[in-house]
Design an enzyme around this catalytic site. Structure first.
Site, PDB file in Angstrom:
ATOM      1  N   GLY A  69      48.670   4.543 -32.772  1.00  0.00           N
ATOM      2  CA  GLY A  69      49.852   3.767 -32.410  1.00  0.00           C
ATOM      3  C   GLY A  69      50.927   4.642 -31.791  1.00  0.00           C
ATOM      4  N   THR A  70      51.083   5.855 -32.308  1.00  0.00           N
ATOM      5  CA  THR A  70      52.124   6.750 -31.793  1.00  0.00           C
ATOM      6  C   THR A  70      51.881   7.054 -30.320  1.00  0.00           C
ATOM      7  OG1 THR A  70      52.445   7.717 -33.976  1.00  0.00           O
ATOM      8  CG2 THR A  70      53.170   9.035 -32.087  1.00  0.00           C
ATOM      9  N   ASN A 173      58.062  -2.062 -39.748  1.00  0.00           N
ATOM     10  CA  ASN A 173      57.197  -1.419 -40.736  1.00  0.00           C
ATOM     11  C   ASN A 173      57.870  -1.192 -42.084  1.00  0.00           C
ATOM     12  OD1 ASN A 173      58.492   0.332 -38.706  1.00  0.00           O
ATOM     13  ND2 ASN A 173      57.937   1.973 -40.114  1.00  0.00           N
ATOM     14  N   GLN A 201      52.179  -3.074 -36.816  1.00  0.00           N
ATOM     15  CA  GLN A 201      52.179  -3.735 -38.127  1.00  0.00           C
ATOM     16  C   GLN A 201      51.762  -5.204 -38.028  1.00  0.00           C
ATOM     17  OE1 GLN A 201      52.421  -2.429 -41.085  1.00  0.00           O
ATOM     18  NE2 GLN A 201      53.071  -0.359 -40.534  1.00  0.00           N
ATOM     19  N   GLY A 222      44.518   1.533 -35.098  1.00  0.00           N
ATOM     20  CA  GLY A 222      43.311   1.166 -35.830  1.00  0.00           C
ATOM     21  C   GLY A 222      43.437   1.225 -37.343  1.00  0.00           C
ATOM     22  N   HIS A 223      44.175   2.234 -37.841  1.00  0.00           N
ATOM     23  CA  HIS A 223      44.088   2.470 -39.295  1.00  0.00           C
ATOM     24  C   HIS A 223      44.886   1.475 -40.141  1.00  0.00           C
ATOM     25  CE1 HIS A 223      47.900   4.805 -40.244  1.00  0.00           C
ATOM     26  NE2 HIS A 223      47.911   4.890 -38.936  1.00  0.00           N
ATOM     27  N   THR A 259      37.644  13.263 -22.876  1.00  0.00           N
ATOM     28  CA  THR A 259      36.393  12.567 -23.200  1.00  0.00           C
ATOM     29  C   THR A 259      36.667  11.480 -24.240  1.00  0.00           C
ATOM     30  OG1 THR A 259      35.173  14.576 -22.726  1.00  0.00           O
ATOM     31  CG2 THR A 259      34.027  12.902 -24.027  1.00  0.00           C
ATOM     32  N   CYS A 347      56.091   7.728 -42.732  1.00  0.00           N
ATOM     33  CA  CYS A 347      56.556   8.844 -41.894  1.00  0.00           C
ATOM     34  C   CYS A 347      57.814   9.467 -42.472  1.00  0.00           C
ATOM     35  CB  CYS A 347      56.874   8.366 -40.487  1.00  0.00           C
ATOM     36  SG  CYS A 347      55.567   7.441 -39.765  1.00  0.00           S
TER      37      CYS A 347
HETATM   38  N1  PLP Z   1      54.508   1.823 -34.997  1.00  0.00           N
HETATM   39  C1  PLP Z   1      54.650   1.266 -36.205  1.00  0.00           C
HETATM   40  C2  PLP Z   1      55.468   0.031 -36.361  1.00  0.00           C
HETATM   41  C3  PLP Z   1      54.026   1.839 -37.321  1.00  0.00           C
HETATM   42  O1  PLP Z   1      54.170   1.282 -38.526  1.00  0.00           O
HETATM   43  C4  PLP Z   1      53.246   3.017 -37.136  1.00  0.00           C
HETATM   44  C5  PLP Z   1      52.604   3.687 -38.286  1.00  0.00           C
HETATM   45  O2  PLP Z   1      52.989   3.534 -39.409  1.00  0.00           O
HETATM   46  C6  PLP Z   1      53.128   3.551 -35.846  1.00  0.00           C
HETATM   47  C7  PLP Z   1      53.774   2.928 -34.801  1.00  0.00           C
HETATM   48  C8  PLP Z   1      52.318   4.781 -35.585  1.00  0.00           C
HETATM   49  O3  PLP Z   1      50.942   4.509 -35.594  1.00  0.00           O
HETATM   50  P1  PLP Z   1      49.876   5.694 -35.864  1.00  0.00           P
HETATM   51  O4  PLP Z   1      49.994   6.044 -37.314  1.00  0.00           O
HETATM   52  O5  PLP Z   1      48.559   5.106 -35.518  1.00  0.00           O
HETATM   53  O6  PLP Z   1      50.241   6.812 -34.963  1.00  0.00           O
END
Ligand code: PLP
Length: 404
Positions: A69-70, A173, A201, A222-223, A259, A347
């Site tokens: 996601g980041t 989140n 989320q 994905g996670h 890749t 985080c």
């Molecule tokens: N955006 C939101 C709203 C999230 O809650 C998170 C992770 O907690 C992220 C982005 C980041 O995703 P990732 O952990 O896959 O980098």
């Protein structure tokens, strides 16, 4: 153990492990290789992309697999802002909500510090909701302190013409508050501004159809869905320009070199497809359990306050402040009883700074430090929530009495 921290991460589903296993073992080819093993991998990658496109209602070529996601958020915000300003230097503003995840907030900060963009934050109300009228005012440059309306190519002032991109998250989140994405995306469209939404989320709980949402870009991880950590997805509408952030062999349509991680792409596609199949039913069931949990906590702990919107929130998120305690001490007490939750976002865990999200919602610093988030997976059991509420009542009493 009672795991009530599903917004931080989820276990990998068995079906997902089974789907990705061949691409870690006998079908280990590189999708760029022309021999049979490579072509098997390329076919699996294309299939995974098609499956994701079916859930999002978009074309497969509009999807980019990322490392999470980041990265999807970084690519959307920086990639679109840089490409649109390169095409027209007047597009120098970036508009985001005041409660974005750091993946968006810090990307915006980077665009300001390193590339000289003017970043504007759309404030939220006490429940974390972005008021569409306020969003429209910021986009149009009408808010005090904003850079003002831009100019179109003919030199006339056009509201929004100086905005490179706008981004507002689908679901928060920390407090679970939802935004009215179709309305906000419509406002951005009427200003000619591409609209991105962080749906990390929301995925697994809410509708992800990009046409119904009206978004130009959407991020998924994905996670949070039963796929492994380290894989994500970015949708970008075909007509929106995007500057790559990672350069090299030209994979992912030249947007994201490197890749491809075929196994994880297959995992994400499988998790997305499975969660979409049971989504509507789970959302209703879990939202009812969430409401029961919230009512029980507020009833038994009169000092507790709910954070975020009472009803327009993620089915699986219940978040509170417990004035007179400390979020970190409550976490420890609950962990002693084998209950895992979070004091905010994963985080920010361990940081002494009060949550930027709660601050933006007007929660006082001292109160923000008493925040706890309980987040449930689709398979949450009612009994576990009854037990968690009971232990929470005891923990608040213990921590409050000890003055911790
Ligand atoms: N955006 C939101 C709203 C999230 O809650 C998170 C992770 O907690 C992220 C982005 C980041 O995703 P990732 O952990 O896959 O980098």
């Amino acid at each position: 153990m009672i795991f009530l921290d599903a917004a931080a991460t989820t276990p990998v589903r068995r079906e997902v492990i089974e789907a990705m296993f061949p691409f870690l073992t006998n079908q280990f080819g590189n999708p760029s290789s022309h021999h049979e093993l490579g072509q098997l991998a390329a076919k699996a990658l294309a299939g995974a992309r098609e499956q994701c496109a079916a859930v999002l209602g978009c074309h497969a070529e509009e999807l980019i697999f990322t490392s999470g996601g980041t990265e999807a958020d970084n690519l959307a915000l920086k990639g679109i802002a840089l490409a649109r300003r390169a095409a027209n230097p007047a597009r120098n503003r970036v508009v985001i909500s005041a409660i974005e995840h750091p993946a968006i907030a810090d990307s915006a900060d980077y665009l300001s510090r390193v590339h000289g963009f003017v970043v504007e934050l759309v404030p939220v109300g006490p429940d974390g909701v972005v008021d569409p009228a306020v969003f429209a005012a910021v986009l149009g440059g009408a808010r005090a302190g904003s850079a003002g309306a831009g100019r179109d190519d003919g030199g006339t002032k056009v509201p929004g013409a100086d905005v490179a991109i706008a981004s507002v998250m689908y679901a928060n989140n920390e407090v679970g508050t939802l935004q009215d994405i179709p309305v906000l995306a419509g406002i951005a469209r009427s200003h000619g501004v591409p609209f991105h939404s962080d749906a990390v989320q929301a995925a697994g709980w809410l509708d992800l159809d990009v046409n119904r949402l009206g978004v130009d870009a959407l991020s998924i991880s994905g996670h949070k869905l039963g796929a492994p950590k380290g894989v994500g997805l970015l949708y970008v509408k075909g007509s929106v320009p995007l500057e790559p952030l990672i350069h090299g062999g030209g994979q992912e349509g030249g947007i994201r070199s490197g890749t491809e991680n075929v196994a994880f792409a297959v995992a994400l596609a499988t998790a997305l497809r499975l969660s979409e199949a049971g989504r509507a039913e789970s959302a209703v069931r879990v939202a009812a359990l969430r409401d029961g949990f919230i009512d029980s906590v507020l009833e038994q702990i009169p000092t507790a306050s709910l954070t975020g919107h009472r009803s327009s929130r993620l089915p699986g998120v219940a978040s509170f402040c417990f004035p007179g305690t400390s979020g970190e001490s409550l976490l420890l007490e609950l962990e002693r009883q084998s209950i895992m939750c979070s004091s905010g976002s994963a985080c920010a865990a361990g940081s002494d700074e009060p949550s930027a999200v709660l601050s933006a919602m007007g929660v006082e610093r001292a109160v923000a430090q008493t925040a706890l988030r309980f987040s449930f997976g689709a398979d949450v059991a009612e009994n576990d929530l009854v037990l968690a509420a009971r232990e929470l009542v005891a923990a608040v009493a213990t921590v409050g009495k000890l003055g911790r």
